[in-house]
Design a protein around this motif. Structure first.
Motif, mmCIF file in Angstrom:
data_model
loop_
_atom_site.group_PDB
_atom_site.id
_atom_site.type_symbol
_atom_site.label_atom_id
_atom_site.label_comp_id
_atom_site.label_asym_id
_atom_site.label_seq_id
_atom_site.Cartn_x
_atom_site.Cartn_y
_atom_site.Cartn_z
ATOM 1 N N GLN A 174 0.822 -1.081 0.014
ATOM 2 C CA GLN A 174 -0.088 0.040 -0.072
ATOM 3 C C GLN A 174 0.902 1.241 0.109
ATOM 4 O O GLN A 174 0.533 2.236 -0.543
ATOM 5 C CB GLN A 174 -0.758 -0.161 1.076
ATOM 6 N N ALA A 175 1.823 1.210 0.849
ATOM 7 C CA ALA A 175 2.905 2.431 0.819
ATOM 8 C C ALA A 175 3.474 2.735 -0.707
ATOM 9 O O ALA A 175 3.625 3.818 -0.942
ATOM 10 C CB ALA A 175 3.996 2.191 1.970
ATOM 11 N N ASN A 176 3.618 1.556 -1.434
ATOM 12 C CA ASN A 176 4.304 1.632 -2.754
ATOM 13 C C ASN A 176 3.185 2.342 -3.653
ATOM 14 O O ASN A 176 3.529 2.988 -4.759
ATOM 15 C CB ASN A 176 4.760 0.245 -3.223
ATOM 16 N N VAL A 177 1.800 2.006 -3.603
ATOM 17 C CA VAL A 177 1.112 2.634 -4.341
ATOM 18 C C VAL A 177 0.865 4.152 -4.154
ATOM 19 O O VAL A 177 0.876 4.812 -5.149
ATOM 20 C CB VAL A 177 -0.563 1.947 -3.698
ATOM 21 N N THR A 178 1.007 4.473 -2.979
ATOM 22 C CA THR A 178 1.247 5.932 -2.438
ATOM 23 C C THR A 178 2.418 6.521 -3.138
ATOM 24 O O THR A 178 2.117 7.731 -3.804
ATOM 25 C CB THR A 178 1.141 6.300 -1.031
ATOM 26 N N LYS A 179 3.446 5.862 -3.240
ATOM 27 C CA LYS A 179 4.741 6.382 -3.871
ATOM 28 C C LYS A 179 4.434 6.407 -5.515
ATOM 29 O O LYS A 179 4.820 7.467 -6.197
ATOM 30 C CB LYS A 179 5.882 5.522 -3.468
ATOM 31 N N PHE A 180 3.855 5.357 -6.021
ATOM 32 C CA PHE A 180 3.562 5.448 -7.175
ATOM 33 C C PHE A 180 2.544 6.502 -7.897
ATOM 34 O O PHE A 180 2.863 7.278 -8.653
ATOM 35 C CB PHE A 180 2.872 4.145 -7.552
ATOM 36 N N ASP A 181 1.530 6.685 -7.059
ATOM 37 C CA ASP A 181 0.697 8.024 -7.353
ATOM 38 C C ASP A 181 1.321 9.075 -7.405
ATOM 39 O O ASP A 181 1.008 10.095 -8.145
ATOM 40 C CB ASP A 181 -0.737 7.746 -6.521
ATOM 41 N N ASP A 182 1.697 9.433 -6.465
ATOM 42 C CA ASP A 182 2.681 10.598 -6.277
ATOM 43 C C ASP A 182 3.637 10.813 -7.509
ATOM 44 O O ASP A 182 3.779 12.022 -7.708
ATOM 45 C CB ASP A 182 3.605 10.726 -4.824
ATOM 46 N N SER A 183 4.202 9.822 -7.893
ATOM 47 C CA SER A 183 5.285 10.094 -8.863
ATOM 48 C C SER A 183 4.641 10.306 -10.185
ATOM 49 O O SER A 183 5.277 10.672 -11.310
ATOM 50 C CB SER A 183 6.152 8.818 -9.137
ATOM 51 N N LEU A 184 3.219 10.181 -10.509
ATOM 52 C CA LEU A 184 2.564 10.431 -11.588
ATOM 53 C C LEU A 184 2.197 11.790 -11.617
ATOM 54 O O LEU A 184 1.701 12.289 -12.696
ATOM 55 C CB LEU A 184 1.219 9.671 -11.675
ATOM 56 N N GLN A 185 2.383 12.684 -10.651
ATOM 57 C CA GLN A 185 1.888 13.947 -10.604
ATOM 58 C C GLN A 185 2.604 14.880 -11.741
ATOM 59 O O GLN A 185 2.038 15.718 -12.192
ATOM 60 C CB GLN A 185 2.053 14.631 -9.230
ATOM 61 N N SER A 186 4.048 14.606 -11.762
ATOM 62 C CA SER A 186 4.683 15.194 -12.916
ATOM 63 C C SER A 186 4.106 15.198 -14.204
ATOM 64 O O SER A 186 3.912 15.933 -14.900
ATOM 65 C CB SER A 186 6.055 14.896 -13.031
ATOM 66 N N TRP A 187 3.375 14.079 -14.510
ATOM 67 C CA TRP A 187 3.099 13.496 -15.820
ATOM 68 C C TRP A 187 1.744 14.560 -16.002
ATOM 69 O O TRP A 187 1.421 15.019 -16.973
ATOM 70 C CB TRP A 187 2.818 12.016 -16.072
ATOM 71 N N ASN A 188 0.761 14.332 -15.076
ATOM 72 C CA ASN A 188 -0.422 15.004 -15.084
ATOM 73 C C ASN A 188 -0.116 16.427 -15.279
ATOM 74 O O ASN A 188 -1.123 17.068 -15.954
ATOM 75 C CB ASN A 188 -1.335 14.547 -13.782
ATOM 76 N N GLN A 189 0.712 16.995 -14.457
ATOM 77 C CA GLN A 189 1.223 18.374 -14.791
ATOM 78 C C GLN A 189 1.411 18.666 -16.006
ATOM 79 O O GLN A 189 1.070 19.714 -16.701
ATOM 80 C CB GLN A 189 2.017 18.936 -13.695
ATOM 81 N N ALA A 190 2.089 17.835 -16.506
ATOM 82 C CA ALA A 190 2.839 18.112 -17.962
ATOM 83 C C ALA A 190 1.601 18.127 -18.986
ATOM 84 O O ALA A 190 1.529 19.119 -19.860
ATOM 85 C CB ALA A 190 3.884 17.121 -18.385
ATOM 86 N N ILE A 191 0.746 17.125 -18.909
ATOM 87 C CA ILE A 191 -0.526 17.167 -19.796
ATOM 88 C C ILE A 191 -1.274 18.500 -19.528
ATOM 89 O O ILE A 191 -1.571 19.059 -20.635
ATOM 90 C CB ILE A 191 -1.444 15.934 -19.264
ATOM 91 N N THR A 192 -1.532 18.985 -18.374
ATOM 92 C CA THR A 192 -2.322 20.125 -18.016
ATOM 93 C C THR A 192 -1.595 21.418 -18.729
ATOM 94 O O THR A 192 -2.365 22.004 -19.453
ATOM 95 C CB THR A 192 -2.474 20.423 -16.858
ATOM 96 N N GLN A 193 -0.127 21.304 -18.725
ATOM 97 C CA GLN A 193 0.538 22.401 -19.384
ATOM 98 C C GLN A 193 0.416 22.409 -20.771
ATOM 99 O O GLN A 193 0.449 23.484 -21.778
ATOM 100 C CB GLN A 193 1.960 22.375 -18.683
ATOM 101 N N LEU A 194 0.446 21.032 -21.372
ATOM 102 C CA LEU A 194 0.345 21.003 -22.763
ATOM 103 C C LEU A 194 -0.881 21.413 -23.379
ATOM 104 O O LEU A 194 -1.332 22.039 -24.301
ATOM 105 C CB LEU A 194 0.635 19.541 -23.136
#
Length: 320
Positions: A174-194
């Motif tokens: 479960q802790a690794n899921v949290t890390k994984f979700d957090d690591s996707l924030q940069s991708w989601n932000q890049a999509i929003t900026q695009l």
């Protein structure tokens, strides 16, 4: 680069030929076989044997399971076309011995279900991403990993199933899921900026590999849908659709050409040449995660970066 050899339907039929090999391999092996490791699963002293039908799913399994899993990605060669993949007895054995499997569904990797049914295991955990997301069989685009909401759901399901197999390390997963979700924030932000920088930017594609990503970024795909599906399924597009596609380049209607690097034939190669002749930047996309050196997150970030370079600066990134 891969060349299409058969349609999805013919590939599915070909998959039936491996059932005998599956039964043989299952009969000669333990269905719960695993790999020795420093970590333990359920106190066995062995890692959980896991399989991702596509290597991007295998990568996420590895990120969630960490030291307690041994993962194999079945489709992982960036120079082959996953739509024409044919499983052999070695693949059948690998799948039949897995305790956790993640597969895409929507007809993309039907060979997995055939192997699972032939080998049988009451304790095996199988995550079918199509079913996980509640998608019908008629879903037209099977490339679900390009959809930003897909992998968080997959990661959570992986953690849940690993905890079922190995309850003692539930908190770790479960802790690794949290890390994984957090690591996707940069991708989601890049999509929003695009999306903010180039709203409705027109592009052409060969097939709907990255269409979910294009949709999320508000990018308009001008390639006829029938053309995309024909190329995806290995059939010849109509002359009318081919003419429409070519006009996107010759009339400079698009800002970029999103090109599937894992499928090439005379038509797609001619379009690539046409795009270059008309100074249309090319963005290469992939159906399986480029290796080595990439994780799912870095791969997706690289694709958005390539789109940004093409739309904003006219830069081509035909390969990653």
């Amino acid at each position: 680069m891969g060349t299409r050899l058969m349609s999805r339907g013919r590939r599915a039929a070909a998959g039936a030929a491996i059932v005998g090999a599956v039964l043989l391999s299952a009969g000669c092996s333990n269905s719960s076989a695993s790999t020795s490791s420093n970590g333990s699963a359920g106190g066995s002293g062995k890692k959980i044997v896991a399989v991702g039908a596509e290597n991007e799913y295998a990568d996420v399994i590895n990120q969630i399971g960490g030291q307690y899993v041994s993962v194999t990605g079945i489709m992982s060669n960036p120079n082959t076309d996953p739509h024409t993949f044919e499983a052999d007895p070695k693949v059948a054995h690998t799948v039949s011995t897995a305790q956790l499997i993640v597969q895409n569904g929507i007809g993309y990797d039907d060979f997995m279900s055939k192997i699972e049914q032939a080998s049988g295991s009451s304790s095996r955990q199988v995550i079918n991403v199509q079913k996980l997301l509640g998608l019908p069989d008629s879903t037209p685009n099977p490339h679900l990993w390009y959809k930003p909401t897909t992998m968080p759901a997959v990661a959570k399901a992986i953690a849940d199933d690993l905890a079922t197999i190995d309850p003692s390390h539930k908190a770790y997963y479960q802790a690794n899921v949290t890390k994984f979700d957090d690591s996707l924030q940069s991708w989601n932000q890049a999509i929003t900026q695009l999306k903010s920088a180039y709203p409705g930017a027109p592009v052409a594609t060969t097939e709907p590999v990255a269409d979910y990503l294009l949709d999320a970024a508000g990018i308009k795909n001008l390639t006829p849908w029938a053309f995309q599906t024909d190329v995806m399924n290995g059939t010849d597009p109509s002359p009318q659709d081919v003419a429409t596609e070519k006009s996107l380049f010759t009339q400079h209607k698009v800002k970029a050409f999103v090109y599937n690097q894992q499928v090439t034939d005379t038509l797609t190669q001619s379009l690539l040449t046409l795009a270059k002749q008309n100074n249309i930047p090319v963005v290469g996309v992939y159906e399986t995660m480029p290796t080595p050196g990439y994780t799912y997150q870095s791969w997706m970030n690289a694709e958005v970066s390539a789109l940004n370079g093409a739309l904003g600066h006219g830069q081509s990134a035909p390969t990653l």
